[in-house]
Design an enzyme around this catalytic site. Structure first.
Site, PDB file in Angstrom:
ATOM      1  N   THR A 100       0.875  -1.177   0.000  1.00  0.00           N
ATOM      2  CA  THR A 100       0.000   0.000   0.000  1.00  0.00           C
ATOM      3  C   THR A 100       0.906   1.218   0.000  1.00  0.00           C
ATOM      4  O   THR A 100       1.651   1.454   0.944  1.00  0.00           O
ATOM      5  CB  THR A 100      -0.915   0.020   1.231  1.00  0.00           C
ATOM      6  OG1 THR A 100      -1.719  -1.166   1.221  1.00  0.00           O
ATOM      7  CG2 THR A 100      -1.823   1.245   1.209  1.00  0.00           C
ATOM      8  N   LYS A 175      -7.222   1.123  -2.815  1.00  0.00           N
ATOM      9  CA  LYS A 175      -6.805   0.653  -1.486  1.00  0.00           C
ATOM     10  C   LYS A 175      -6.955   1.756  -0.445  1.00  0.00           C
ATOM     11  O   LYS A 175      -7.335   1.504   0.706  1.00  0.00           O
ATOM     12  CB  LYS A 175      -5.359   0.158  -1.530  1.00  0.00           C
ATOM     13  CG  LYS A 175      -4.813  -0.316  -0.170  1.00  0.00           C
ATOM     14  CD  LYS A 175      -5.634  -1.462   0.415  1.00  0.00           C
ATOM     15  CE  LYS A 175      -5.168  -1.837   1.835  1.00  0.00           C
ATOM     16  NZ  LYS A 175      -3.845  -2.479   1.863  1.00  0.00           N
ATOM     17  N   LYS A 243       0.665   4.650   8.499  1.00  0.00           N
ATOM     18  CA  LYS A 243       1.247   5.003   7.199  1.00  0.00           C
ATOM     19  C   LYS A 243       0.162   5.110   6.132  1.00  0.00           C
ATOM     20  O   LYS A 243       0.106   6.091   5.373  1.00  0.00           O
ATOM     21  CB  LYS A 243       2.295   3.959   6.810  1.00  0.00           C
ATOM     22  CG  LYS A 243       2.914   4.142   5.427  1.00  0.00           C
ATOM     23  CD  LYS A 243       2.269   3.231   4.352  1.00  0.00           C
ATOM     24  CE  LYS A 243       2.470   1.772   4.648  1.00  0.00           C
ATOM     25  NZ  LYS A 243       1.927   0.897   3.569  1.00  0.00           N
TER      26      LYS A 243
END
Length: 290
Positions: A100, A175, A243
């Site tokens: 990701t 995502k 993150k």
């Protein structure tokens, strides 16, 4: 088109990558692996994976390269530079970043790869450790349709909800939408469990009732149960969720939209990390509420 003897290189064998690589080995693909800590790959080596001690050596010896690393900076490190993937992969190689990461970085890799006649796809996944172990990950893909079709047999080994979302970067954008959905959902799961306990209910029974109704979600049925079991082992690290949410919030701002739920979740997870829970699973959020 990918064939049974297609050589696959896999970079990054963490919580999810390890299971993904294991499925490819089991499916009969010759798999070479590289990870910064060799000990994390010992079980894969025992199962038949070939160890490569540098990205450069791996990239020059395979037909397809899959990366599943931690942060955008890690992605940049393995793809670029004289020892990176793009400088050492052969023409016609397929490179698939399943980390990701930033949509802009996915586009950068795609364009740099195209100049070298290398086919690049961004293909982040969702489903956590459970989906990886069961080979049932959702895979969100950005890139050219021809490249997607060529490597689809590989995707089918590790996932079951496999969708080409659009051009380069579209997989990463999808995502991020996934992570935005989870962000506020996790807050709701924590609040619901605490509420059930305070109301004098049996939280396991409450979970059983609401997990099949309109509130149903992976976060509720899987992570909610882990919260009740006080199982905070990482299926997905707190630090990696921070993150992801940070990237999503930056992207939302770039698109000119507000994301108050995402902002709140990020704030809470940062607080959790400051309490020493960076390497715990995301279900550890319940500790802030109890």
């Amino acid at each position: 088109m990918v064939k049974p003897k297609t050589k696959i290189g896999f970079i990054g064998t963490g919580v999810m990558g390890k299971s993904m690589a294991a499925h490819l080995i089991k499916a009969g693909y010759p798999v070479s692996i590289y990870t910064r800590t060799k000990s994390k790959a010992e079980s894969l080596i025992t199962d038949g994976a070939i160890w490569r001690d540098t990205v450069k050596k791996l990239a020059s010896t395979v037909d397809v390269i899959i990366t599943m690393v931690g942060y955008p900076s890690d992605v940049e490190q393995v793809y670029f530079g004289e020892n990176g993937i793009l400088e050492n992969a052969q023409e016609g190689t397929y490179v698939i970043d399943m980390t990701t990461s930033k949509p802009s970085l996915a586009i950068q890799i795609y364009e740099a790869a195209r100049e070298k006649n290398i086919c690049a796809l961004d293909a982040p996944v969702s489903g956590g450790d459970v989906g990886a172990k069961n080979g049932k990950l959702a895979i969100m893909i950005g890139g050219d349709e021809a490249a997607y079709e060529a490597v689809q047999p590989i995707f089918e080994v590790i996932g079951e909800n496999i969708i080409l979302q659009g051009p380069a970067g579209a997989g990463q954008h999808t995502k991020l939408a996934n992570q935005i959905t989870i962000a506020t959902n996790m807050i709701g799961v924590c609040e619901a469990i605490v509420y059930a306990k305070k109301a004098g209910l049996h939280p396991e029974k409450v979970l059983e009732s609401i997990s099949t109704g309109a509130a149903a979600s992976f976060s509720l049925s899987v992570l909610g149960q882990r919260m009740l079991n006080e199982d905070f082992a990482p299926g997905f690290y707190v630090k990696h969720f921070i993150k992801d949410m940070t990237i999503a919030l930056e992207s939302a701002k770039d698109l000119g939209i507000s994301a108050p739920g995402l902002s709140l979740s990020l704030e809470l997870y940062k607080e959790l990390a400051e309490k020493g829970e960076s390497d715990s699973g995301t279900q550890a959020l319940i500790k802030l509420f109890e």
